[in-house]
Scaffold this motif. Structure first.
Motif, PDB file in Angstrom:
ATOM      1  N   ILE A 125      38.936  85.233  77.970  1.00 62.93           N
ATOM      2  CA  ILE A 125      39.764  86.043  77.067  1.00 62.93           C
ATOM      3  C   ILE A 125      39.469  87.525  77.248  1.00 62.93           C
ATOM      4  O   ILE A 125      40.376  88.362  77.201  1.00 62.93           O
ATOM      5  CB  ILE A 125      39.551  85.599  75.619  1.00 62.93           C
ATOM      6  CG1 ILE A 125      40.058  84.156  75.421  1.00 62.93           C
ATOM      7  CG2 ILE A 125      40.252  86.536  74.642  1.00 62.93           C
ATOM      8  CD1 ILE A 125      39.860  83.608  74.031  1.00 62.93           C
ATOM      9  N   HIS A 126      38.207  87.877  77.494  1.00 59.93           N
ATOM     10  CA  HIS A 126      37.848  89.292  77.684  1.00 59.93           C
ATOM     11  C   HIS A 126      38.633  89.893  78.835  1.00 59.93           C
ATOM     12  O   HIS A 126      39.180  90.998  78.719  1.00 59.93           O
ATOM     13  CB  HIS A 126      36.349  89.420  77.944  1.00 59.93           C
ATOM     14  CG  HIS A 126      35.504  89.319  76.711  1.00 59.93           C
ATOM     15  ND1 HIS A 126      35.428  90.332  75.773  1.00 59.93           N
ATOM     16  CD2 HIS A 126      34.714  88.321  76.251  1.00 59.93           C
ATOM     17  CE1 HIS A 126      34.616  89.967  74.802  1.00 59.93           C
ATOM     18  NE2 HIS A 126      34.164  88.748  75.055  1.00 59.93           N
ATOM     19  N   ASP A 127      38.709  89.198  79.948  1.00 57.22           N
ATOM     20  CA  ASP A 127      39.428  89.728  81.105  1.00 57.22           C
ATOM     21  C   ASP A 127      40.922  89.824  80.849  1.00 57.22           C
ATOM     22  O   ASP A 127      41.596  90.734  81.341  1.00 57.22           O
ATOM     23  CB  ASP A 127      39.174  88.837  82.323  1.00 57.22           C
ATOM     24  CG  ASP A 127      37.709  88.817  82.735  1.00 57.22           C
ATOM     25  OD1 ASP A 127      37.013  89.821  82.470  1.00 57.22           O
ATOM     26  OD2 ASP A 127      37.263  87.803  83.304  1.00 57.22           O
ATOM     27  N   ARG A 128      41.474  88.887  80.081  1.00 60.99           N
ATOM     28  CA  ARG A 128      42.917  88.880  79.840  1.00 60.99           C
ATOM     29  C   ARG A 128      43.361  90.020  78.929  1.00 60.99           C
ATOM     30  O   ARG A 128      44.512  90.474  79.013  1.00 60.99           O
ATOM     31  CB  ARG A 128      43.345  87.548  79.212  1.00 60.99           C
ATOM     32  CG  ARG A 128      43.130  86.325  80.082  1.00 60.99           C
ATOM     33  CD  ARG A 128      44.073  86.310  81.278  1.00 60.99           C
ATOM     34  NE  ARG A 128      44.123  85.016  81.919  1.00 60.99           N
ATOM     35  CZ  ARG A 128      43.263  84.573  82.805  1.00 60.99           C
ATOM     36  NH1 ARG A 128      42.246  85.357  83.156  1.00 60.99           N
ATOM     37  NH2 ARG A 128      43.390  83.364  83.349  1.00 60.99           N
ATOM     38  N   VAL A 129      42.474  90.483  78.031  1.00 61.78           N
ATOM     39  CA  VAL A 129      42.881  91.505  77.061  1.00 61.78           C
ATOM     40  C   VAL A 129      42.256  92.862  77.338  1.00 61.78           C
ATOM     41  O   VAL A 129      42.491  93.805  76.575  1.00 61.78           O
ATOM     42  CB  VAL A 129      42.514  91.055  75.633  1.00 61.78           C
ATOM     43  CG1 VAL A 129      43.164  89.730  75.289  1.00 61.78           C
ATOM     44  CG2 VAL A 129      40.996  90.963  75.454  1.00 61.78           C
ATOM     45  N   ALA A 130      41.493  93.003  78.409  1.00 53.77           N
ATOM     46  CA  ALA A 130      40.781  94.261  78.670  1.00 53.77           C
ATOM     47  C   ALA A 130      41.733  95.444  78.757  1.00 53.77           C
ATOM     48  O   ALA A 130      41.428  96.548  78.284  1.00 53.77           O
ATOM     49  CB  ALA A 130      39.969  94.128  79.965  1.00 53.77           C
ATOM     50  N   HIS A 131      42.910  95.256  79.342  1.00 53.86           N
ATOM     51  CA  HIS A 131      43.855  96.368  79.514  1.00 53.86           C
ATOM     52  C   HIS A 131      44.500  96.794  78.202  1.00 53.86           C
ATOM     53  O   HIS A 131      45.147  97.849  78.149  1.00 53.86           O
ATOM     54  CB  HIS A 131      44.945  95.960  80.514  1.00 53.86           C
ATOM     55  CG  HIS A 131      45.832  94.855  80.016  1.00 53.86           C
ATOM     56  ND1 HIS A 131      45.411  93.529  79.957  1.00 53.86           N
ATOM     57  CD2 HIS A 131      47.116  94.865  79.523  1.00 53.86           C
ATOM     58  CE1 HIS A 131      46.394  92.786  79.477  1.00 53.86           C
ATOM     59  NE2 HIS A 131      47.421  93.556  79.212  1.00 53.86           N
ATOM     60  N   LEU A 132      44.314  96.028  77.136  1.00 55.39           N
ATOM     61  CA  LEU A 132      44.903  96.355  75.845  1.00 55.39           C
ATOM     62  C   LEU A 132      43.950  97.152  74.959  1.00 55.39           C
ATOM     63  O   LEU A 132      44.331  97.557  73.857  1.00 55.39           O
ATOM     64  CB  LEU A 132      45.327  95.072  75.112  1.00 55.39           C
ATOM     65  CG  LEU A 132      46.350  94.194  75.840  1.00 55.39           C
ATOM     66  CD1 LEU A 132      46.568  92.888  75.072  1.00 55.39           C
ATOM     67  CD2 LEU A 132      47.673  94.926  76.016  1.00 55.39           C
ATOM     68  N   TYR A 133      42.717  97.371  75.422  1.00 52.27           N
ATOM     69  CA  TYR A 133      41.707  98.102  74.649  1.00 52.27           C
ATOM     70  C   TYR A 133      41.387  99.424  75.337  1.00 52.27           C
ATOM     71  O   TYR A 133      41.419  99.514  76.565  1.00 52.27           O
ATOM     72  CB  TYR A 133      40.429  97.274  74.520  1.00 52.27           C
ATOM     73  CG  TYR A 133      40.548  96.100  73.576  1.00 52.27           C
ATOM     74  CD1 TYR A 133      40.091  96.188  72.264  1.00 52.27           C
ATOM     75  CD2 TYR A 133      41.124  94.904  73.993  1.00 52.27           C
ATOM     76  CE1 TYR A 133      40.193  95.109  71.398  1.00 52.27           C
ATOM     77  CE2 TYR A 133      41.244  93.818  73.131  1.00 52.27           C
ATOM     78  CZ  TYR A 133      40.765  93.933  71.833  1.00 52.27           C
ATOM     79  OH  TYR A 133      40.882  92.867  70.985  1.00 52.27           O
ATOM     80  N   CYS A 134      41.083 100.416  74.498  1.00 53.22           N
ATOM     81  CA  CYS A 134      40.650 101.720  75.013  1.00 53.22           C
ATOM     82  C   CYS A 134      39.128 101.744  75.054  1.00 53.22           C
ATOM     83  O   CYS A 134      38.460 101.506  74.042  1.00 53.22           O
ATOM     84  CB  CYS A 134      41.186 102.840  74.131  1.00 53.22           C
ATOM     85  SG  CYS A 134      40.755 104.486  74.722  1.00 53.22           S
ATOM     86  N   ALA A 135      38.571 102.060  76.220  1.00 50.94           N
ATOM     87  CA  ALA A 135      37.118 101.963  76.400  1.00 50.94           C
ATOM     88  C   ALA A 135      36.357 103.139  75.803  1.00 50.94           C
ATOM     89  O   ALA A 135      35.167 103.021  75.518  1.00 50.94           O
ATOM     90  CB  ALA A 135      36.787 101.844  77.887  1.00 50.94           C
ATOM     91  N   ASP A 136      36.992 104.308  75.606  1.00 49.83           N
ATOM     92  CA  ASP A 136      36.245 105.501  75.198  1.00 49.83           C
ATOM     93  C   ASP A 136      36.896 106.235  74.028  1.00 49.83           C
ATOM     94  O   ASP A 136      36.749 107.430  73.877  1.00 49.83           O
ATOM     95  CB  ASP A 136      36.105 106.462  76.386  1.00 49.83           C
ATOM     96  CG  ASP A 136      37.459 106.832  76.995  1.00 49.83           C
ATOM     97  OD1 ASP A 136      38.475 106.328  76.478  1.00 49.83           O
ATOM     98  OD2 ASP A 136      37.486 107.600  77.957  1.00 49.83           O
TER      99      ASP A 136
END
Length: 489
Positions: free
Chosen positions: A53-64
């Motif tokens: 799930i982490h890999d599937r939604v990573a692009h939907l979160y802002c890292a900084d």
């Protein structure tokens, strides 16, 4: 003595001890020790991998930027708990997680950890996951885990649909003229119509784009994306349809598609079948469907894909007192129909709907003794139609009547019908929780994912227990015969 006096005497004599409160005592326990070893969530946690799930939604979160986000694995596992145990309200789900030790253990929350608020789920749905395919991706990944575990082979698939009552007032609607859904095989039908006319020496039909059929229907004011459903034996009202496909091996769900309640089952079927073949690499050899899918387009589509179809019988409409279509015999060698009186009906044309028209001679029919039971035509002409894909339909009928076809169709009630029954009875699938096609689609995908996880866990756990028992039997036999040293406790 009264019951109260008798109880007082028993306590006085020491025969009945009074329970003392211990809620405030400090106890040294682990969270894991409080969860039964055979609990469903233990079985799911042991066999299902949620790390993807982490890999599937990573692009939907802002890292900084922004506040630290809630772990997406925790978020979706909370939703799965709700669907697994039929908790329809997300607020109620949060309250259940607060007091249920098994839920906390599954979510990796300590007894003192604060449970996320219900609004966290709704805000993620509205802002972060809106217009994304994350629920579809999670569903597909769980199916792939079932494939890797050997529980899905895609050889025989069963499809059907069930209705979910829309979250809307059925009495608040407007009447509008809307376009009906288009079948996904019309381009192939147009090509075969042109070829059939050419084979019979007819001129091509005038070039004309197919116009969508307009129909007046009810549009709900609360949830305009729902559809007003009118079906025999089904309730009338505003509903959504969950079109579901399951695999024959262990009845795992392999596809979910949601439409308004007024869309016919056959409309999206072929495109969804193609999606499964492309997405999971299924080599589908046969499908089992109910009578609602018995259309020429479905029959031809299955034949073109080299898939054997077994479809339920649909009784044709018949006007009482008139001859049935089966009373007219088709002679394929000379491409004509023969009426009960032995007269020939010759080919006339192939219309734009894909039907060949066979017409009788008015001169013969005018004096026929069966004319009143045959036709009411003013010019005394009987017209019998035959679809250009009628041969495909007849092949489907032959499959249904064959011994292997009967076995395949018999298994429908053990697979897709049982899947729907479990969804409605155990997983809150009778009603749409939210409004709008996208949100109902999310509900159906997550409910199906929860069902798949449950089934995978139960099957693999059962297989593991069987293997352990078999190993114990073999080990004991080997020890008795001196083949293996005795095991120590």
């Amino acid at each position: 003595q009264s019951p109260r006096q008798l109880r007082g005497l028993l306590i006085q004599w020491g025969m009945l001890k009074k329970k003392e409160a211990h809620q405030e005592e400090l106890e040294m326990v682990t969270l894991s020790s409080l969860v039964p070893s055979d609990h469903l969530l233990r079985k799911i946690d042991a066999v299902i991998d949620f790390s993807f799930i982490h890999d599937r939604v990573a692009h939907l979160y802002c890292a900084d930027n922004g506040r630290p986000a809630l772990d997406p694995v925790l978020l979706f596992k909370m939703l799965f708990v709700g669907y697994l145990f039929g908790i329809r309200s997300e607020r109620q789900l949060m309250r259940e997680i607060e007091v249920n030790v098994a839920y906390r253990w599954f979510l990796q929350l300590r007894l003192t950890d604060k449970v996320p608020d219900a609004s966290t789920i709704s805000q993620n749905r509205r802002r972060r996951f809106n217009d994304s395919d994350i629920c579809q991706e999670i569903f597909d990944e769980i199916v792939e885990q079932g494939i890797r575990a050997g529980l899905v082979d895609g050889t025989v698939l069963y499809s059907d649909s069930t209705h979910l009552k829309a979250n809307a007032n059925k009495n608040r609607f407007d009447r509008q003229v809307v376009e009906k859904s288009r079948a996904d095989y019309l381009a192939a039908l147009d090509a075969d119509i042109a070829q059939d006319r050419a084979d019979h020496g007819k001129k091509p039909l005038r070039e004309k784009a197919r116009q969508s059929v307009a129909k007046e229907t009810k549009i709900n004011r609360t949830d305009p994306e729902s559809g007003y459903m009118v079906r025999d034996g089904k309730p009338k009202g505003f509903f959504y349809l969950d079109h579901r496909t399951v695999d024959s091996a262990h009845a795992l769900i392999t596809d979910i598609h949601v439409t308004p309640g007024n869309v016919h089952d056959s409309m999206p079927y072929l495109s969804r079948l193609d999606r499964q073949r492309a997405r999971f690499g299924f080599d589908v050899r046969a499908v089992g469907l109910d009578a609602g899918y018995f259309t020429a387009g479905i029959a031809k589509g299955l034949e073109d894909r080299e898939i054997e179809g077994v479809i339920g019988y649909r009784r044709p409409t018949h006007r009482k007192g008139y001859l049935r279509k089966k009373d007219f015999e088709y002679l394929p060698g000379i491409d004509v129909y023969r009426c009960p009186q032995g007269e020939i009906l010759n080919y006339s044309t192939t219309n734009r709907s894909g039907y060949r028209e066979y017409k009788s001679s008015p001169r013969v029919c005018k004096t026929c003794p069966l004319r009143d039971a045959c036709t009411q035509s003013r010019n005394h002409t009987k017209v019998v139609t035959r679809h250009v894909w009628q041969d495909s339909l007849e092949k489907i009928t032959a499959n249904r009547l064959s011994p292997w076809g009967k076995r395949i169709y018999e298994r429908r009630k053990e697979t897709v019908e049982r899947s729907f029954a479990d969804a409605k009875q155990l997983h809150g699938h009778r009603y749409a929780r939210l409004r709008g096609l996208a949100k109902v689609r999310e509900q159906c995908l997550l409910a199906a994912t929860a069902q798949n996880m449950k089934k995978i866990a139960l099957i693999l756990t059962r297989k593991g227990a069987f293997c352990d028992m078999l190993l114990w039997i073999v080990s004991n036999w080997a020890r008795k015969h001196g083949i293996l040293p005795a095991f120590t406790e």
